[in-house]
Design a protein around this motif. Structure first.
Motif, short mmCIF file in Angstrom:
data_model
loop_
_atom_site.label_atom_id
_atom_site.label_comp_id
_atom_site.label_asym_id
_atom_site.label_seq_id
_atom_site.Cartn_x
_atom_site.Cartn_y
_atom_site.Cartn_z
N GLN A 150 0.83 -1.30 -0.05
CA GLN A 150 -0.16 -0.13 0.10
C GLN A 150 0.93 1.28 0.01
O GLN A 150 0.12 2.46 -0.15
N LEU A 151 2.20 1.07 0.26
CA LEU A 151 3.03 2.29 0.04
C LEU A 151 3.10 2.79 -1.21
O LEU A 151 3.36 3.93 -1.35
N ILE A 152 2.80 2.05 -2.21
CA ILE A 152 2.60 2.49 -3.67
C ILE A 152 1.26 2.84 -4.03
O ILE A 152 0.26 1.95 -3.85
N LYS A 153 1.04 4.00 -4.18
CA LYS A 153 -0.52 4.52 -4.01
C LYS A 153 -1.15 4.30 -5.44
O LYS A 153 -2.29 3.82 -5.33
N ASN A 154 -0.41 4.14 -6.39
CA ASN A 154 -0.85 3.88 -7.94
C ASN A 154 -1.18 2.29 -8.08
O ASN A 154 -0.13 1.72 -7.83
N GLU A 155 -2.44 2.13 -8.25
CA GLU A 155 -2.73 0.42 -8.35
C GLU A 155 -1.99 -0.16 -9.47
O GLU A 155 -1.55 -1.24 -9.22
N LEU A 175 23.14 -7.20 -8.60
CA LEU A 175 22.45 -6.02 -8.04
C LEU A 175 21.76 -5.30 -8.88
O LEU A 175 22.24 -4.74 -9.84
N PRO A 176 20.22 -5.12 -8.72
CA PRO A 176 19.50 -4.61 -9.58
C PRO A 176 19.52 -3.18 -9.39
O PRO A 176 18.51 -2.35 -8.96
N TYR A 177 20.31 -2.22 -9.75
CA TYR A 177 20.62 -1.03 -9.56
C TYR A 177 19.49 -0.05 -10.10
O TYR A 177 18.88 0.98 -9.64
N GLU A 178 19.35 -0.50 -11.44
CA GLU A 178 18.08 0.46 -12.11
C GLU A 178 16.77 0.13 -11.44
O GLU A 178 16.06 1.12 -11.56
N TYR A 179 16.28 -1.16 -11.21
CA TYR A 179 15.24 -1.29 -10.59
C TYR A 179 15.15 -0.56 -9.17
O TYR A 179 14.19 -0.15 -8.90
N PHE A 180 16.00 -0.80 -8.30
CA PHE A 180 16.27 0.21 -7.09
C PHE A 180 15.77 1.52 -7.30
O PHE A 180 14.99 2.36 -6.74
N SER A 181 16.57 2.04 -8.52
CA SER A 181 16.35 3.39 -8.81
C SER A 181 14.81 4.02 -9.09
O SER A 181 14.48 4.65 -8.64
N LEU A 182 14.20 3.07 -9.99
CA LEU A 182 12.82 3.26 -10.25
C LEU A 182 11.97 3.34 -9.03
O LEU A 182 11.02 4.25 -8.96
N LEU A 183 12.37 2.20 -8.13
CA LEU A 183 11.43 2.27 -6.98
C LEU A 183 11.56 3.58 -6.02
O LEU A 183 10.42 4.05 -5.50
N LYS A 184 12.70 3.93 -5.92
CA LYS A 184 13.04 5.06 -5.04
C LYS A 184 12.33 6.04 -5.62
O LYS A 184 11.72 7.16 -4.87
N LYS A 185 12.17 6.39 -6.89
CA LYS A 185 11.72 7.51 -7.56
C LYS A 185 10.16 7.36 -7.28
O LYS A 185 9.31 8.36 -7.01
#
Length: 322
Positions: free
Chosen positions: A153-158, A276-286
């Motif tokens: 639920q921390l991700i607001k967009n369904e 290590l998924p750096y790009e995936y991590f970066s997208l999640l942080k955004k």
């Protein structure tokens, strides 16, 4: 005209041709070409990079894109409150991805790493120290991924929430396996040895930063140099090859870097860094930072989908580590 005069004053040679080029100027002085490149780096950071360049030349490694200092030996130039560096500009031919050429690249990288040890301290330099950062980042990745899985639920967009829930398990597995290797005491031994050697690495050593110039290999983009273990460079290089060819024999390639000092842990360390998924991590942080992303959900969906398709090769790496 003002720039030409300043160039003559500070560098001591005339400009025959001058034109805008990307984030700077392309200069021609007779047969030579240079790029006067605008940079956001601080003078102290540029001094560190230039110091590393000088160290490489002193150790007989000269096939790289060098900073040209002013007549007074300064590696940067201030013009209208902006900082510029003058670098060599040469015709770049991409490397062919044949087995023979890849082996040549590995030998070339080994030569670079051999020349990048025993770096002495330099007055006024701001050193880019990155030892152990992969372990710290991996811990942060694991913590965030697990938290999002437990509290989606921390991700607001369904739509974004659903696509993250579909892809996060595999990324947790990648990080979990990488952490097993990075938390091993042998990782600290590798770091300790690299620190004793006073070693710096390229920082962005992809196949795209190695070019042919007059039939010789040459390193480009020499502005991300950092004090770190050579395995980081090897991982970056191997990863760039896997992205081009998903069937690339990454284990055989890594082994060729360790012909004289083969160590199975070092090979595992390289694979851990690739995992290590750096790009995936970066997208999640955004996404977490912006929270309500209805206005950009479709764009992020496409990025996640594309990224996860491109990184399917990591399943093969994960399997090789079990």
């Amino acid at each position: 005209m003002v720039l030409k005069q300043k160039f003559k004053l500070y560098y001591g040679f005339d400009i025959k041709e001058l034109k805008k080029f990307k984030d700077g100027y392309l200069l021609k002085t007779g047969k030579e070409e240079y790029l006067l490149k605008k940079t956001k780096m601080s003078p102290a950071e540029i001094v560190f990079i230039f110091h590393c360049h000088q160290h490489l030349k002193d150790n007989k490694f000269v096939n790289f894109e060098k900073i040209i200092p002013t007549k007074d030996g300064c590696p940067y130039l201030r013009i209208d409150k902006m900082t510029y560096v003058l670098i060599e500009h040469f015709k770049k031919e991409p490397v062919e991805l044949s087995e023979k050429q890849v082996i040549s690249c590995i030998e070339f990288i080994n030569s670079f790493h051999a020349a990048s040890t025993n770096l002495k301290s330099a007055v006024g330099a701001r050193y880019n120290v990155q030892y152990g950062k992969d372990r710290i980042t991996a811990r942060n990745m694991y913590s965030m991924f697990v938290k999002l899985k437990e509290k989606p639920q921390l991700i607001k967009n369904e739509k974004l929430r659903n696509i993250i829930l579909r892809t996060i398990d595999s990324n947790i597995e990648y990080v979990k396996k990488a952490l097993e290797i990075l938390e091993d005491d042998r990782y600290l031994e590798v770091i300790s040895r690299s620190m004793q050697e006073n070693r710096f690495i390229h920082g962005k050593l992809t196949i795209y930063n190695i070019y042919k110039c007059y039939s010789k290999l040459r390193l480009a983009n020499m502005f991300d140099l950092e004090l770190n273990v050579r395995e980081k460079d090897i991982a970056t290089f191997v990863k760039s090859l896997i992205k081009i060819d998903k069937n690339f024999d990454f284990e055989e390639c890594i082994n060729k870097f360790y012909v004289t000092s083969y160590d199975n842990y070092k090979k595992c360390l390289v694979l851990a860094m690739i995992l290590l998924p750096y790009e995936y991590f970066s997208l999640l942080k955004k996404i977490i930072r912006f929270r309500d992303l209805d206005w950009a959900s479709e764009e992020f969906e496409e990025k996640f989908t594309s990224l996860c398709e491109k990184e399917q090769y990591k399943d093969k790496i994960l399997a090789s580590l079990h």
